[in-house]
Design an enzyme around this catalytic site. Structure first.
Site, PDB file in Angstrom:
ATOM      1  N   HIS A  75      31.843  21.285  43.598  1.00 52.43           N
ATOM      2  CA  HIS A  75      32.125  21.779  42.256  1.00 52.43           C
ATOM      3  C   HIS A  75      30.862  22.039  41.458  1.00 52.43           C
ATOM      4  CE1 HIS A  75      36.332  19.861  42.549  1.00 52.43           C
ATOM      5  NE2 HIS A  75      36.344  21.119  42.886  1.00 52.43           N
ATOM      6  N   CYS A 110      41.581  47.784  34.080  1.00 50.66           N
ATOM      7  CA  CYS A 110      41.416  46.364  33.744  1.00 50.66           C
ATOM      8  C   CYS A 110      41.534  45.462  34.971  1.00 50.66           C
ATOM      9  CB  CYS A 110      42.396  45.927  32.659  1.00 50.66           C
ATOM     10  SG  CYS A 110      44.104  46.002  33.184  1.00 50.66           S
TER      11      CYS A 110
HETATM   12  C1  PEP Z   1      45.973  44.058  37.927  1.00 50.86           C
HETATM   13  O1  PEP Z   1      47.002  44.047  38.618  1.00 50.86           O
HETATM   14  O2  PEP Z   1      44.938  44.699  38.239  1.00 50.86           O
HETATM   15  C2  PEP Z   1      45.924  43.306  36.677  1.00 50.86           C
HETATM   16  C3  PEP Z   1      44.900  43.403  35.860  1.00 50.86           C
HETATM   17  O3  PEP Z   1      46.972  42.456  36.428  1.00 50.86           O
HETATM   18  P1  PEP Z   1      47.080  40.978  37.064  1.00 50.86           P
HETATM   19  O4  PEP Z   1      45.802  40.721  37.824  1.00 50.86           O
HETATM   20  O5  PEP Z   1      47.283  40.069  35.917  1.00 50.86           O
HETATM   21  O6  PEP Z   1      48.269  41.128  37.948  1.00 50.86           O
END
Ligand code: PEP
Ligand code: MG
Length: 807
Positions: free
Chosen positions: A435, A743
């Site tokens: 860790h 994202c």
């Molecule tokens: C994704 O699927 O890229 C995303 C950002 O959502 P999660 O990782 O929360 O499923």
């Protein structure tokens, strides 16, 4: 005479408060003092002896105090608290074994009616009688202590790369601890003994490896529910992310110098050597006094670790802070405490008894064959030493600036290191699995482990150059080598500093296109980290953290309060609140769905929310209310069809109307995670303000490669030209109608910035610590050339081909 006081000890502060409110209802305003000692804070489950001492002190008005507890460590902590309080108060305190809610209600009624302490205890003790009678059962049927043979039986196979190691085991302990059930486990492969699932150390010593089958027996009043939850947890790999699991999986055991954290550092050697803690050879006082000393030391260390946890969550991230949960559980570990207590009762001093119990447990971990579990011996010793130091008043060693040379570091010591002071770490021992290394990695301090005991003899102040990428170091390098090394260090360091210094500024490409770089967050602490790292906005708030692992949905008010806190931490930046993204793989305790054969293809994301319209409407109302004061984007996850989007939008429009005057800055959008949605973006775009591509899911669906399955990890490659084509299709379809961001994790890969911009993406959202470097990567992009590159990348024949193109 004042009435008998009551104290409620529970793992959950919310639960304790609700139980008190219920009891107060029954006493119709009569004066009664009920103090609460519950949870480590508002939301963290746990119990703390020092909190219980304070609660007892505040509830005591002369007539005595009855303490009601939930289960497991609540009882242990209450016992410990009893040892810590003054003798005269202790005589007037009773720990009552009654069930918490029923016991509290009848105790409150009795105490408010002027009953003596014995009468209150007797009343509480009979609290189950009413319910049992009504159900036609004997009062104690099904209570704790039911023989295990009567329990329900189940099995699960462990798929985590390192078996049931500290993190998944801690998650399992947390799952069963707050339930009124007894859960026993055994490893079928080794034909092990049954062990109690509330003991982290006992679970870990089962030596459960990947692929092992674990049998469990569950008994008690909520056995069926508990069994279902544990099996669901196991099916989710104990909520261990693929990232943290593979970070561990890819590292070898330290047998020679190993570069554990990449990067370069050069500076004067600074020894962090902790002299071994001498346990004084003193005669022990009476066992009660010695046990009290141990209890005080444990309470001190618990506070220290909780504070370290909070700092780590703020500075590094919630995932890394989770490391300390295993340490807190060790302080609470029934087996460790029992072993220490037995020794103390047999005449050992607190220090000697504790030290021997810790060594025995560490020895058991060290003897296991799994390298990851072996490395946990260091955690046990580290926590044990922390308690010993607190007990004996030994100050921890302090680290100077320069290259820190240590035999090993505790996670606490690693968490306390300041990257501005410590340019590199060189450890004689240690493992890249440990860790402490995970924390050093998160702090970006170049580190070598397993360098051997010779490094401990390096003279204080001697120049040491550490290459954490190659796992090489040099002591007193010749002048020319040193000069070259220093130059490289400066280049890298300058880049990093420049990125940080500019992180508050917008990221603009060389040809003048501004690309927003936001942060993905999953807690209020993450929001603070996002602001500290210069995020332009929060591009994804995973609101699941508010809904999972609780028996009821959060109210609109509770949601508003948490979203507002996030908005405050982000100080006016736009907040993209994603509606609940749970379902088959992450079941909600309060809205369980049927088991699904392919949960990732089942009722998850918006599909699940549309099946629970009230849940979605409440969440949308909370978001619309927050939007009255701060710029908010509402985002729907896992949209596959236009009908889904229109249905969700209708609920959104209703919620906005209900919230009051329409807020100007409120936007609505969807995630693009399903290939069909990417290809239909032109049809979806007119109904939204923005689209955000979730490459984590889009990659798994596009390539039919489960994102949590190591065996297909090389197939699920976000550089695959097929995935790039879907990103391009999304951007092309949305053009002029809705903005497009990314994202998923892919956005945090600095090499991918140019490619994504070239494909037509307008903004990126990444994990908070990655924001400065991603902004720098954007600043190096020329959009016109990036567009040409993107055309060639989509035409490439493989992910490797794309990487080659990028150089
Ligand atoms: C994704 O699927 O890229 C995303 C950002 O959502 P999660 O990782 O929360 O499923
Ligand atoms: Mg997703």
């Amino acid at each position: 005479m004042a009435p008998v006081g009551l104290v409620v000890v529970s793992h959950s502060r919310a639960l304790a408060r609700a139980a008190v409110a219920l009891a107060q209802e029954m006493v119709h305003g009569k004066q009664l003092r009920i103090a609460v000692a519950a949870g480590l804070d508002e939301t963290t489950f746990g119990t703390d002896a020092s909190q219980i001492v304070d609660a007892i002190t505040s509830a005591e008005q002369g007539a005595g105090v009855v303490v009601l507890m939930d289960l497991g460590s609540a009882v242990l902590s209450a016992e410990l608290a009893l040892e810590l309080i003054d003798d005269d108060v202790r005589d007037r305190v009773v720990l009552c074994p009654a069930p918490l809610v029923e016991g509290l209600v009848v105790a409150a009624v009795a105490a408010a009616g002027g009953a003596t302490i014995d009468e209150v205890v007797a009343e509480a003790g009979g609290a189950l009688a009413g319910k049992a009678g009504q159900l036609g059962e004997v009062a104690d049927a099904g209570a704790a202590g039911t023989p295990v043979d009567d329990g329900l039986v189940g099995t699960f196979t462990v798929e985590n790369p390192h078996g049931l190691h500290a993190r998944p085991a801690a998650r399992l302990v947390q799952e069963v601890r707050h339930r009124d059930t007894r859960v026993l486990l055994r490893n079928v492969r080794t034909d092990s003994e049954w062990v109690d699932a509330t003991s982290l150390s006992k679970i870990a010593t089962l030596g459960v490896r990947k692929g092992d089958t674990v049998e469990l027996r569950v008994s008690g009043s909520r056995a069926a529910e508990t069994l279902e939850h544990v099996l669901a947890l196991a099916a989710r790999n104990f909520d261990e992310s693929a990232e943290s699991a593979t970070a561990v999986a890819s590292a070898p055991v330290a047998r020679q110098p190993i570069g554990a954290v990449a990067g370069l550092g050069i500076g004067p050697a600074r020894s962090a050597r902790q002299s071994p803690i001498e346990v004084p050879d003193e005669p022990a006082a009476d066992p009660a006094t010695e046990w009290r000393r141990l209890g005080k030391a444990i309470a001190t260390v618990r506070r220290d670790i909780s504070a370290q946890r909070a700092h780590t969550a703020r500075d590094v991230g919630e995932a890394e802070a989770g490391i300390f949960d295993a340490h807190l559980l060790l302080l609470d570990d029934a087996e460790l405490l029992d072993a220490a207590r037995t020794r103390i009762d047999d005449g050992s001093s607190a220090a000697a008894g504790w030290s021997a119990a810790v060594s025995a447990l560490a020895g058991r971990f060290a003897a296991l064959t799994d390298p990851y579990l072996q490395a946990r011996a260091a955690d046990v010793t580290a926590v044990g030493d922390q308690v010993l130091r607190a007990m004996l008043g030994v100050a921890p060693g302090t680290a100077g600036s320069g290259v820190l040379i240590a035999d090993d570091l505790t996670p606490g010591e690693a968490a306390a290191l300041d990257p501005a002071q410590v340019v590199a770490v060189l450890m004689a021992y240690g493992s890249p699995h440990a860790h402490n290394v995970i924390l050093l990695r998160a702090k970006n301090i170049p580190t070598i482990v397993g360098a051997g005991p010779d490094v401990l003899t390096v003279a204080e102040g001697a120049t040491v150059a550490v290459d954490g990428t190659r796992g090489e170091y040099l002591v007193d390098p010749p002048a020319d080598v040193r000069a070259r090394f220093l130059e490289q260090v400066h280049v890298l360091e300058d880049r990093r500093r420049a990125a940080h210094a500019r992180s508050d500024r917008p990221a603009v490409t060389t040809d003048g296109v501004t690309v927003g770089v936001g942060a993905n967050i999953g807690s209020v602490d993450d929001a603070r980290a996002a602001a500290a790292h210069g995020a332009d906005f929060a591009g994804l708030v995973r609101t699941e953290f508010l809904f999972l692992g609780r028996p009821d949905a959060p109210s609109v008010d509770e949601q508003v309060a948490v979203y507002r806190k996030i908005a405050e931490a982000l100080d006016g930046r736009r907040v993209t609140l994603r509606t609940l993204d749970v379902g088959g793989d992450k079941p909600l305790e309060f809205a369980p769905g049927p088991a699904e054969l392919n949960p990732f293809l089942g009722v998850r994301g918006i599909r699940m929310s549309l099946q629970h319209p009230q849940l979605l409407s409440d969440q949308l109302l909370a978001m619309a209310l927050v939007a009255q004061h701060t710029p908010v984007s509402v985002m729907f996850p896992m949209v596959s069809t236009l009908d889904e989007l229109l249905a969700a939008r209708q609920l959104f429009d209703d919620a906005v109307a209900k919230a009051g005057p329409a807020p100007a800055g409120l936007q609505v959008g969807i995630m693009i995670e399903v290939p069909a949605a990417a290809l239909k973006s032109a049809a979806l775009a007119p109904h939204v303000d923005f689209m955000s591509i979730g490459t984590n899911d889009l990659t798994q669906y596009a390539l039919a490669a489960d994102r949590g399955n190591d065996a297909v990890a090389t197939i699920g490659d976000s550089y695959d030209p097929g995935l790039l084509a879907l990103i391009r299709a999304t951007c092309a379809g949305a053009q002029g109608r809705a903005s497009v961001s990314v994202c998923g994790e892919f956005a945090a890969d600095e090499r991918a910035a140019g490619l994504l911009i070239g494909l037509g993406v307008d903004a990126l959202s990444v994990t908070p610590p990655a924001v400065p470097a991603v902004k720098e990567a954007v600043r190096a992009v020329d959009r016109a050339s990036a567009q040409e590159l993107a055309v060639r990348a989509v035409a490439a024949d493989s992910a490797d081909g794309v990487r080659e193109l990028l150089g």
